[in-house]
Design an enzyme around this catalytic site. Structure first.
Site, mmCIF file in Angstrom:
data_model
loop_
_atom_site.group_PDB
_atom_site.id
_atom_site.type_symbol
_atom_site.label_atom_id
_atom_site.label_comp_id
_atom_site.label_asym_id
_atom_site.label_seq_id
_atom_site.Cartn_x
_atom_site.Cartn_y
_atom_site.Cartn_z
ATOM 1 N N CYS A 73 0.824 -1.223 0.000
ATOM 2 C CA CYS A 73 0.000 0.000 0.000
ATOM 3 C C CYS A 73 0.850 1.262 0.000
ATOM 4 O O CYS A 73 0.328 2.368 -0.171
ATOM 5 C CB CYS A 73 -0.918 0.005 1.205
ATOM 6 S SG CYS A 73 -1.636 -1.608 1.562
ATOM 7 N N HIS B 112 -9.187 3.495 -1.650
ATOM 8 C CA HIS B 112 -7.809 3.005 -1.512
ATOM 9 C C HIS B 112 -7.427 2.100 -2.679
ATOM 10 O O HIS B 112 -7.366 0.878 -2.535
ATOM 11 C CB HIS B 112 -7.667 2.269 -0.179
ATOM 12 C CG HIS B 112 -6.289 1.754 0.107
ATOM 13 N ND1 HIS B 112 -5.131 2.373 -0.325
ATOM 14 C CD2 HIS B 112 -5.880 0.664 0.814
ATOM 15 C CE1 HIS B 112 -4.090 1.682 0.087
ATOM 16 N NE2 HIS B 112 -4.510 0.641 0.778
#
Lengths: 124, 392
Positions: free
Chosen positions: B84, B338
């Site tokens: 991420c 996200h």
């Protein structure tokens, strides 16, 4: 496909011979290790893991990955054995019954979803 | 060492776009950044692009030159994968390249295509950011990993389970409020604390609304040297003045701390030192709230709160838009979305706009001069922190 080092470590629990590896300076880890990330030592010995450990943190998983879909809901926990910690799935107890601070024993079980070997934890 | 300016930023809408290819998403963001900057593509000397799961989601490896081609670039291109934090490290390396004098113009950003697969498949692909042998095979999903951290946090600091859930619900509600005016956000709608608390459980104590959504999207940031900005009379008043990165053991079981994120502590310390500031100088922050507990851990690692003190910040109003230190004015990962490999770039893009004054929430921090972005990989085995400042 086997995973050398890991497979032997996992299956040792079947015979109650669970172990961890300890570097020359006493740092405990799980295998496979070629170098100690704490001190750089490259000399390791296999040492017996204590028969039980203490649950350090635990969660009940309701939404699982496909490889554990039929197992859900299940509890997964990080357990402190002193020289090393181990992560596994709690069995032989209702979900949510085992709490932080409880004692558990490691063993090898099978995923209900895939039948694959899994490190399981039984309440003492 | 050359100073680094943000010449332009570009984002796609973050949301569910299952039909759109990664290359198309990134091209849109990159061309938006070019337009925003007023810099010709021929001047771009390097492309740094973050992506986590392209080989899994699209069956596409060797992504960087493909994405460069899609964006109309003909410069060296490299993909960065740090889960991420992929775009965060792509930006960080772009900053270092410009500072070194190796290049005057670098495009950095990221892209992720996720909703072309169903939720269980995405859950499985996200799990590869954890330790496959010792965590994934023990049933640990990403929500589960953060749930383990949340429970450890509550145990470490003596927090009642109901209070924990209420405080986390306040984080989610706050970030949804912030996303309402953000046209790039996946969820431009309110989420009440009660709705968050009533959500179905995912991994206890985390419910559905403690978790960021599955998102398609891309981000792009055009970074230039101060000299290039001056020579080309660019309107590039926001500078990247600090960058830092940290690392921790991969598996939670191997960490010294289960309720703290030392990788982010280190990244923040490095970035603050680089910028010559401390946490007290920060006016506004964008942090990696992939799960509500992650925002709590982030604001503690950034030095805004002592360990154990960050949990109630949203409930107390301190990190709300009208609070002393607004956190995630974009809506955060929770409400903005996200797209894993794009998130770190989107944080820079959102922060640059906040500081420039052209973000829909800029008026909430009209006098802000210093902003921080915090981008985390996995359960914060990687962390990247940047300091942005209004330079002129």
């Amino acid at each position: 496909m086997s995973d050398a080092g890991f497979d032997e470590w996992l299956h040792a629990f079947v015979a109650d011979d669970g172990y961890y590896v300890e570097c020359a300076n006493g740092h405990g880890h799980l295998p496979p290790r070629r170098i100690c990330p704490d001190c750089g030592s490259t000399a390791f010995s296999e040492e017996a893991l204590p028969e039980s450990g203490t649950v350090e943190t635990i969660t009940t998983v309701h939404v699982a990955a496909p490889s554990f879909e039929s197992d859900a809901p299940y509890d997964t926990a990080v357990v402190d054995f002193g020289p090393a910690r181990v992560t596994g799935i709690v069995v032989d107890a209702p979900t949510g019954a085992v709490e932080i601070g409880d004692e558990v024993e490691p063993d090898v079980g099978a995923s209900e979803t895939t039948g694959d070997d899994v490190l399981v934890l039984r309440p003492v | 060492m050359s100073g680094v300016r943000v010449a332009g930023v570009g984002l796609t809408h973050f949301g569910s776009h299952p039909e759109r290819t990664g290359r198309d998403l990134f091209a849109e963001a990159a061309l938006s950044a070019k337009e925003d900057a007023g810099v010709p593509l021929d001047d771009v000397e390097q492309l740094n692009v973050g992506n986590f799961a392209g080989p899994l989601s699209e069956g596409q490896g060797h992504l960087a030159p493909l994405l460069g081609e899609a964006a109309g670039l003909s410069c060296p291109a490299t993909r960065y994968e740090e889960a991420c934090a992929s775009a965060g490290v792509a930006v960080r390396e772009a900053v270092r390249t410009v500072r070194s004098g190796e290049a005057d113009v670098v495009l950095a950003g990221g892209v992720e295509r996720m909703t072309n697969h169903d939720t269980p498949e995405v859950t499985e692909s996200l799990a590869i950011a954890a330790d496959e042998l010792f965590e994934v095979r023990a049933g640990v999903t990403f929500p589960a990993a953060y749930a383990l951290m949340a429970e450890a946090y509550a145990d470490s600091f003596g927090i009642d389970e109901a209070d924990l859930k209420t405080d986390l619900a306040n984080v989610a509600s706050k970030n949804h409020d912030n996303a309402i005016p953000n046209e790039y956000a996946q969820y431009q709608r309110e989420l009440t604390v009660e709705q968050a608390l009533d959500a179905p459980p995912v991994a206890e104590p985390l419910g559905l609304f403690d978790c960021c959504p599955i998102t398609d999207g891309a981000s792009a940031v055009l970074l230039v040297s101060e000299e290039y900005a001056a020579d080309h009379d660019l309107d590039a008043e926001v500078a990247v003045v600090g960058t830092g990165q940290g690392a921790d053991r991969m598996a939670l079981q191997d960490r010294e701390h289960l309720a703290r994120t030392p990788a982010a502590d280190d990244a923040a310390a490095m970035a603050y030192d680089d910028a010559g500031i401390d946490a007290d100088a920060v006016d506004v922050a964008e942090v990696h709230d992939c799960f509500t507990i992650a925002e709590v851990l982030a604001i503690e690692s950034l030095g805004f709160y002592d360990p154990g003190e960050g949990l109630g910040a949203a409930r107390r109003g301190e990190t709300r838009a009208d609070g002393d230190l607004p956190v995630n004015l974009s809506g955060g990962l929770k409400a903005k979305g996200h797209p894993v490999g794009a998130t770190g770039g989107s944080q820079i893009a959102e922060m640059a706009r906040i500081l420039r004054g052209d973000h829909p929430n800029s008026d909430k921090v009209a006098d802000a001069e210093v902003g921080v972005t915090h981008n985390a990989g996995g359960t914060v085995a990687s962390a990247v922190v940047h300091v942005l400042e209004v330079a002129e």
